[in-house]
Design a protein around this motif. Structure first.
Motif, PDB file in Angstrom:
ATOM      1  N   SER A  21       0.830  -1.213   0.000  1.00 34.49           N
ATOM      2  CA  SER A  21       0.000   0.000   0.000  1.00 34.49           C
ATOM      3  C   SER A  21       0.864   1.263   0.000  1.00 34.49           C
ATOM      4  N   LYS A  24       2.649   1.362  -3.742  1.00 30.15           N
ATOM      5  CA  LYS A  24       1.799   1.383  -4.939  1.00 30.15           C
ATOM      6  C   LYS A  24       2.017   2.656  -5.767  1.00 30.15           C
ATOM      7  N   ASP A  25       2.029   3.825  -5.128  1.00 32.56           N
ATOM      8  CA  ASP A  25       2.216   5.069  -5.871  1.00 32.56           C
ATOM      9  C   ASP A  25       3.630   5.192  -6.427  1.00 32.56           C
ATOM     10  N   CYS A  26       4.595   4.603  -5.751  1.00 34.57           N
ATOM     11  CA  CYS A  26       5.974   4.560  -6.247  1.00 34.57           C
ATOM     12  C   CYS A  26       6.014   3.803  -7.574  1.00 34.57           C
ATOM     13  N   LYS A  28       3.492   3.182  -9.609  1.00 35.67           N
ATOM     14  CA  LYS A  28       2.741   3.948 -10.614  1.00 35.67           C
ATOM     15  C   LYS A  28       3.593   5.070 -11.190  1.00 35.67           C
ATOM     16  N   LEU A  29       4.313   5.773 -10.325  1.00 34.47           N
ATOM     17  CA  LEU A  29       5.136   6.894 -10.773  1.00 34.47           C
ATOM     18  C   LEU A  29       6.264   6.424 -11.690  1.00 34.47           C
ATOM     19  N   LYS A  31       6.172   3.856 -13.593  1.00 36.20           N
ATOM     20  CA  LYS A  31       5.529   3.510 -14.865  1.00 36.20           C
ATOM     21  C   LYS A  31       5.142   4.758 -15.656  1.00 36.20           C
ATOM     22  N   GLN A  32       4.761   5.841 -14.962  1.00 35.72           N
ATOM     23  CA  GLN A  32       4.444   7.093 -15.658  1.00 35.72           C
ATOM     24  C   GLN A  32       5.662   7.640 -16.391  1.00 35.72           C
ATOM     25  N   ASP A 122       7.659   6.192   4.821  1.00 35.43           N
ATOM     26  CA  ASP A 122       6.613   6.026   3.812  1.00 35.43           C
ATOM     27  C   ASP A 122       6.815   6.929   2.589  1.00 35.43           C
ATOM     28  N   GLU A 125       7.154   7.691  -3.002  1.00 31.34           N
ATOM     29  CA  GLU A 125       7.136   8.477  -4.236  1.00 31.34           C
ATOM     30  C   GLU A 125       8.475   9.174  -4.456  1.00 31.34           C
ATOM     31  N   TYR A 149       8.486  17.183 -15.338  1.00 35.74           N
ATOM     32  CA  TYR A 149       7.814  16.870 -14.073  1.00 35.74           C
ATOM     33  C   TYR A 149       8.010  18.012 -13.075  1.00 35.74           C
TER      34      TYR A 149
END
Length: 171
Positions: A21, A24-26, A28-29, A31-32, A122, A125, A149
């Motif tokens: 959890s 997850k955003d790491c 996604k980032l 992959k972006q 945590d 990102e 970015y």
């Protein structure tokens, strides 16, 4: 600046699936930014041979950076760093015991010769962004994406300031 895809993958290793959890955003980032990312659970304590084997082979498998997240004793980033010449970014995971301070101190207090770049508790990102910045030293396309970015971050701040200035007119 060279353009190369060699060692352009990022490994995201977590000590437990409960860390997903936070990561997850790491993922996604990364992959972006179109960075190839591989994710797995690997424990420094429960699967130490697997951790050592992964770290020893990471460079030859095309990885350029390893992001390792762990809580409590948080030895995973340091164990991986001991076995690889690649940059390792440690993500301390907030735990119930000391709100992640134990994890942070475990990761940041590495002995001389075994560095682990450490982000905030945590702070997954920022780990992704640091990985992109490291990879961008050998990849013009990533460097351009990182510059864009950061321009977008600045624009968001300016937009918020403009909105605040409008609110202040109402006071």
């Amino acid at each position: 600046m060279a353009n190369t895809n060699k060692n352009s993958k990022v490994a995201v290793i977590m000590g437990s699936d409960s860390d997903f959890s936070v990561l997850k955003d790491c993922i996604k980032l990364l992959k972006q930014f179109n960075v190839e990312v591989e994710v797995m659970v690997c424990s420094a304590h429960r699967t130490p041979d697997k951790a050592a084997e992964f770290a020893k082979n990471a460079e030859s498998e095309g990885f350029g950076v390893i992001i390792a997240a762990a809580g409590k004793a948080a030895h995973l980033p340091g164990v991986l760093a001991a076995y690889t010449p690649l940059p390792v970014i440690g993500v301390p995971i907030k735990s119930s015991t000391m709100d992640g301070l134990d994890s942070l101190l475990s990761i940041v207090q590495m002995p001389s010769g075994i560095p682990v770049a450490t982000v905030a508790i945590d702070g997954a990102e920022n780990a992704a962004l640091l990985a992109v910045q490291i990879l961008s030293t050998a990849n013009d396309e990533l460097r351009t994406k990182m510059k864009e970015y950061k321009k977008n971050l600045a624009k968001k701040v300016e937009d918020k300031n403009a909105a605040l200035q409008e609110k202040l007119k109402e006071i």
